[in-house]
Design an enzyme around this catalytic site. Structure first.
Site, short mmCIF file in Angstrom:
data_model
loop_
_atom_site.label_atom_id
_atom_site.label_comp_id
_atom_site.label_asym_id
_atom_site.label_seq_id
_atom_site.Cartn_x
_atom_site.Cartn_y
_atom_site.Cartn_z
CG ASN A 123 43.80 36.04 37.34
OD1 ASN A 123 43.54 34.93 36.90
ND2 ASN A 123 42.93 37.04 37.33
CG HIS A 126 32.64 37.97 39.28
ND1 HIS A 126 31.53 38.22 38.52
CD2 HIS A 126 33.69 38.07 38.45
CE1 HIS A 126 31.89 38.46 37.28
NE2 HIS A 126 33.21 38.36 37.20
NE ARG A 153 39.79 35.56 39.81
CZ ARG A 153 39.17 36.56 39.20
NH1 ARG A 153 39.89 37.53 38.69
NH2 ARG A 153 37.87 36.58 39.11
CD GLU A 209 38.01 40.17 41.41
OE1 GLU A 209 37.65 39.02 41.21
OE2 GLU A 209 38.03 41.05 40.53
NE ARG A 262 31.51 34.44 30.33
CZ ARG A 262 32.29 34.96 31.29
NH1 ARG A 262 31.82 35.87 32.13
NH2 ARG A 262 33.53 34.56 31.41
#
Ligand code: ADP
Length: 404
Positions: A7, A182, A93, A389, A246
Site C-alpha cells: 500500500n 474502501h 492497493r 483488506e 474530512r
C-alpha cells in the site's frame, strides 16, 4: 504461494507478506518519510515468527524503500524468506480505478500509464500507487504485479445512484460521478456477512445489507444480493459520513462562500474539507475517535457535539439505504471504530426497534472478532466483522495470477 501486499502512500509504504494457502501474515511493516526533504526516514518491520526490527534510513524514492523492505524480508534474523524469488506475486492497493478498472488487473506498462492518468481523480494516492508498482516492476521484473482498486467493488451501482445532478457533460468530459472507496473492505465484510446470513436462512441473492466501514476514513454501502447499489463516498473520499479530518456531506455552496470570505484557493478549500474538518474540526481536540470519546466523557462540549454528528450522520444513511433497498437484513460494523467502539455501535442502533434493529447490549459490550451482536428476535442482524483488506488483496492477486 507467498504474496507481497503493498500500500504505497505519497511518502509511506505499508507491506504485508502473506501465505496465500493459510492466509497467515508472515511479515509486515511500514516505511515512512520516503523522499522527505529533511530525511528522517524509518522502517518498522515485524516477522511474525522471528521478531521485530527497526531501521533509520533515508529513502530517496519508493524503489529505495522497497529495496530496504526486501532486505528485511530476507534478513537471516527477522526475515520471512531466504530469497526474494520466493515471492510469487505482488498485490498493490490502488485508490482510483475510475470507470476503466472494475476488476483486479494484471499490471503491464499500459495499465500503469492508465493508473497514472487517473491521478486527476485521485491526486493524493494514484501517483504514489503507480510509483510503488513501477519500483516493483524494476526490482522484480519477472514477478507478476496485480493492481487491486479501492473503487472496484462499487462498480455495480446503477446510474441514478452514481450520477450527480450537475450538467451531464461533466460526467462525459471529466468522469465526475460517484465511484466510492474502501471497496476492498466492503467486499470482504459483505462476503463474510452473506455466509453468516446463509446460516440464518437468508437467501444471499436477495439479501439487503448495509456495511459501515468506520475508521479514520469512513464510508457506508448499501449492498443488494452481494452487489453495491449505493455508497456514501463520491468522486473522491470526501463525501458522505463525518470522518477523522474530512467533513463528509456539506452544502456545496459553502465552498465558494468560504473561498470569498477567506480569500482561499481551491487547494486551500480542498485542505479544509479533507484535513481540517470532521472530528478534528468540530471537536478541536483530535481526529482520533478514542481521544474524542475521552474528551466527551470528561465533559468537553464540542467533543460531545462531534460524536453526536458522527452518529447522527450514520443513522441518516441507514434510513436512506433502507428506503433505497426496500428493506434490510443486516448491518455490518467494521474498521477501527466499527470494530472497537461499543459506544458508537450502541448509539447508532439506539431506538431503531421500529425498523427491526435491536442491539444486544451485553453482546455489544463483550463480543470481539466476528460476531452477531443483535438481540435474539431482532429482525435485522447486527454483525461485527473485522475487516482485512490485505487478505482480500492477496486473495485477488492469486486469482488474477492463476487466470481465474
Ligand atoms: P484507517 O482508516 O486509517 O485504516 P482504522 O480503521 O485503524 O483507520 O481506524 C482508526 C480509528 O479507529 C481511530 O479514530 C481510532 O480512534 C479508532 N479506534 C480504534 N480503537 C478504538 C476503540 N477502542 N474505541 C474507539 N475508537 C477506536
Amino acid at each position: 504461494m507467498k504474496i507481497l501486499v503493498l500500500n504505497s502512500g505519497s511518502s509511506s509504504l505499508k507491506y504485508q507478506l502473506i501465505d496465500s494457502e493459510t492466509e497467515d501474515i508472515l511479515a509486515k511493516g511500514l516505511a515512512e518519510r520516503i523522499g522527505a526533504a529533511g530525511g528522517g526516514g524509518r522502517i518498522k518491520h515485524e516477522c511474525v515468527a522471528n521478531g521485530k526490527a527497526e531501521m533509520d534510513v533515508d529513502m530517496a524514492d519508493h524503489a529505495q524503500a522497497i529495496d530496504h523492505v526486501f532486505g528485511f524480508l530476507t534478513d537471516p534474523k527477522v526475515g520471512a524468506v531466504k530469497s526474494v524469488d520466493e515471492i510469487s506475486a505482488v498485490g498493490h492497493r490502488v485508490l482510483h480505478g475510475g470507470e476503466k478498472f472494475v476488476q483486479p488487473t494484471l499490471v503491464n506498462e499500459e495499465v500503469v500509464l492508465e493508473i497514472e492518468k487517473l491521478s486527476d481523480l485521485g491526486p493524493l494516492h494514484n501517483p504514489a500507487n503507480a510509483k510503488g508498482i513501477r519500483a516493483c516492476m524494476k526490482l522484480m521484473p519477472n514477478v507478476p504485479q496485480v493492481a487491486v482498486f479501492d473503487t472496484a467493488f462499487h462498480a455495480t451501482m446503477p446510474d441514478y445512484a452514481y450520477t450527480y445532478a450537475l450538467p451531464y457533460k461533466y460526467y462525459q468530459e471529466y468522469g465526475i460521478r460517484r465511484y466510492g472507496f474502501h471497496g476492498t473492505s466492503h467486499r470482504f465484510v459483505t462476503g463474510r456477512a452473506l455466509k453468516m446470513l446463509e446460516t440464518m436462512n437468508v437467501d444471499s441473492s436477495k439479501s439487503r445489507i448495509i456495511t459501515c466501514h468506520l475508521g479514520n476514513g469512513s464510508s457506508m454501502a448499501a449492498v443488494v444480493g452481494g452487489k453495491v447499489m449505493d455508497t456514501s463516498m463520491g468522486v473522491t473520499p470526501a463525501e458522505g459520513l463525518m470522518m477523522g479530518t474530512r467533513s463528509g456531506d456539506i452544502d456545496p455552496a459553502i465552498l465558494p462562500y468560504l473561498g470569498k470570505k477567506l480569500g482561499a484557493t481551491a487547494e486551500d478549500l480542498d485542505d479544509l474539507i479533507n484535513k481540517k474538518s470532521g472530528l478534528l474540526g468540530v471537536s478541536g481536540v483530535s481526529s482520533d475517535m478514542r481521544d474524542v470519546e475521552n474528551a466527551a466523557n470528561e465533559g468537553n462540549k464540542r467533543a460531545k457535539l462531534a460524536l453526536e454528528i458522527f452518529v447522527y450522520r450514520i443513522r441518516k444513511y441507514i434510513g436512506a439505504y433502507i428506503a433505497a433497498m426496500g428493506g434490510l437484513d443486516a448491518i455490518v460494523f467494521t474498521g477501527g471504530i466499527g470494530e472497537n467502539s461499543t459506544t458508537i455501535r450502541a448509539r447508532v442502533c439506539e431506538d431503531m426497534e421500529f425498523l427491526g434493529i435491536k442491539i444486544d447490549p451485553d453482546k455489544n459490550n463483550t463480543l470481539k472478532g466476528q460476531a452477531d451482536i443483535s438481540k435474539n428476535g431482532s429482525k435485522v442482524r447486527i454483525l461485527l466483522i473485522p475487516t482485512n483488506e490485505e487478505r482480500v488483496i492477496a486473495r485477488e492477486t492469486v486469482q488474477v495470477v492463476a487466470g481465474d
